[in-house]
Design an enzyme around this catalytic site. Structure first.
Site, short mmCIF file in Angstrom:
data_model
loop_
_atom_site.label_atom_id
_atom_site.label_comp_id
_atom_site.label_asym_id
_atom_site.label_seq_id
_atom_site.Cartn_x
_atom_site.Cartn_y
_atom_site.Cartn_z
N ASP A 1 87.38 -34.37 67.04
CA ASP A 1 88.42 -34.55 68.06
C ASP A 1 89.53 -35.46 67.55
OD1 ASP A 1 86.91 -33.02 69.83
OD2 ASP A 1 85.86 -34.78 70.63
N GLY B 1 85.74 -32.55 74.59
CA GLY B 1 86.68 -32.30 73.49
C GLY B 1 88.14 -32.57 73.81
#
Length: 341
Positions: free
Chosen positions: A258, A40
């Site tokens: 993301d 992430g």
């Protein structure tokens, strides 16, 4: 000095391959498309870099695969710092079918962190983050990390002016809900668990945001609603952000969240109001799903799509809950003046 520090507690090396179509018998002959560092916070830092900004990616790393992760980040030109752990950094796989456009993301849990390693990570994050305007904590966590790790991190950061952006899930999210941060992003799965019903439209996303705001978990919240877009909310209003119609069929949503957080935080660091930053984030997510595997957007595509994001504002009532009645609605064009906080 970058304005943004990202944290990746459980990074990956992402291998993306393509096949014509997966079959259950014999061998699937694949073509290697990309090998890149992932997880992430690393993906968020990549998105910031893609937009012309700078971010420092703080991440764990262990053994041979941890060394390979470092090399991939160096080759890409991403600023990063490694927190040494004993276990091997995990490897994940994306298989894309060229005939159908479907994509399959296979992600192992990762190596277990010891209590001593968890505390070393906590100390390293707090030491670094106090010097940054924005701290982004994003992605899954490794086995062994105590459930209140993120909550404790938020509490330790209270003396500083760092704005904390969270894109986390499961126990880490549940434990942090009573420790106010700047912004929380929910995907549909986590939002559904919070409100006890599917997030199948903007109304359900508003309910999830109301829940977070009512708990005092964040000053700003954004819940994504798949291809529809997202709802960004603050204490004054909900803003329903309709995603632009895609010019091409979607190929992979592996890094859509993301991309949203990376673009959003980049625009905040550049001085945009939160609503404008969220609109840009929705455009970035829409640009990423057009690409295969774990590839992220090109800035030119985001800039072309952001003008197609449509925002509808719903003013929140005093003491609003998931069953609130909107007081008024207004359509806002992306080309209008600065809106939001």
């Amino acid at each position: 000095m970058p304005a943004i520090l990202t944290v990746t507690m459980n990074p990956t090396i992402d291998l993306t391959v393509e096949v014509d179509r997966l079959i259950s018998e014999g061998k699937n002959r694949a073509r290697l498309r990309t090998v890149q560092a992932g997880g992430g916070g690393i993906n968020v830092a990549r998105c910031v870099h893609r937009l012309g900004g700078t971010a420092l990616a703080l991440h764990t790393g262990g053994r041979e695969t941890g060394g390979r992760l470092d090399r991939l980040l160096n080759e890409e030109g991403l600023a990063h710092r490694r927190i040494e752990v004993d276990g091997d950094t995990r490897e994940a796989f994306v298989v894309g079918e060229t005939q159908t456009g479907h994509s399959f993301h296979i992600v192992p849990a990762g190596a277990t962190l010891t209590a001593a390693e968890s505390e070393r990570c906590m100390a390293a994050i707090c030491d670094a983050a106090q010097r940054f305007p924005y701290l982004v904590i994003s992605g899954s966590v490794p086995p062994g990390l105590r459930p209140d790790f993120c909550a404790e991190l938020v509490r330790r950061m209270r003396p500083y002016d760092t704005r904390i952006v969270l894109d986390i899930a499961g126990a880490q999210l549940r434990e942090v809900l009573h420790d106010r941060v700047f912004l929380i992003r929910l995907d549909r799965r986590e939002a559904s668990a919070l409100v006890g019903r599917p997030i199948d439209g903007f109304a359900a996303a508003r309910a999830a945001n109301d829940h977070l705001l009512g708990l005092g978990a964040a000053d700003h919240t954004i819940t994504t609603v798949g291809a529809l877009g997202a709802v960004y909310s603050d204490h004054i209003a909900h803003h329903q952000l309709s995603a632009p119609p895609p010019p091409l069929p979607p190929r992979s949503d592996a890094c859509a969240g993301d991309s949203l957080i990376g673009a959003l935080t980049y625009r905040l660091a550049e001085g945009d109001p939160c609503l404008r930053a969220c609109e840009y984030g929705v455009a970035a997510a829409a640009a990423t799903v057009l690409l295969p595997g774990t590839e992220v957007f090109q800035r030119s595509t985001v800039d072309a799509l952001v003008g197609e994001v449509r925002t509808q504002t719903v003013v929140r009532g005093i003491g609003a809950s998931s069953d609130f009645a909107p007081l008024r609605q207004r359509q806002t064009a992306r080309s209008g003046g600065d809106r939001g906080p």
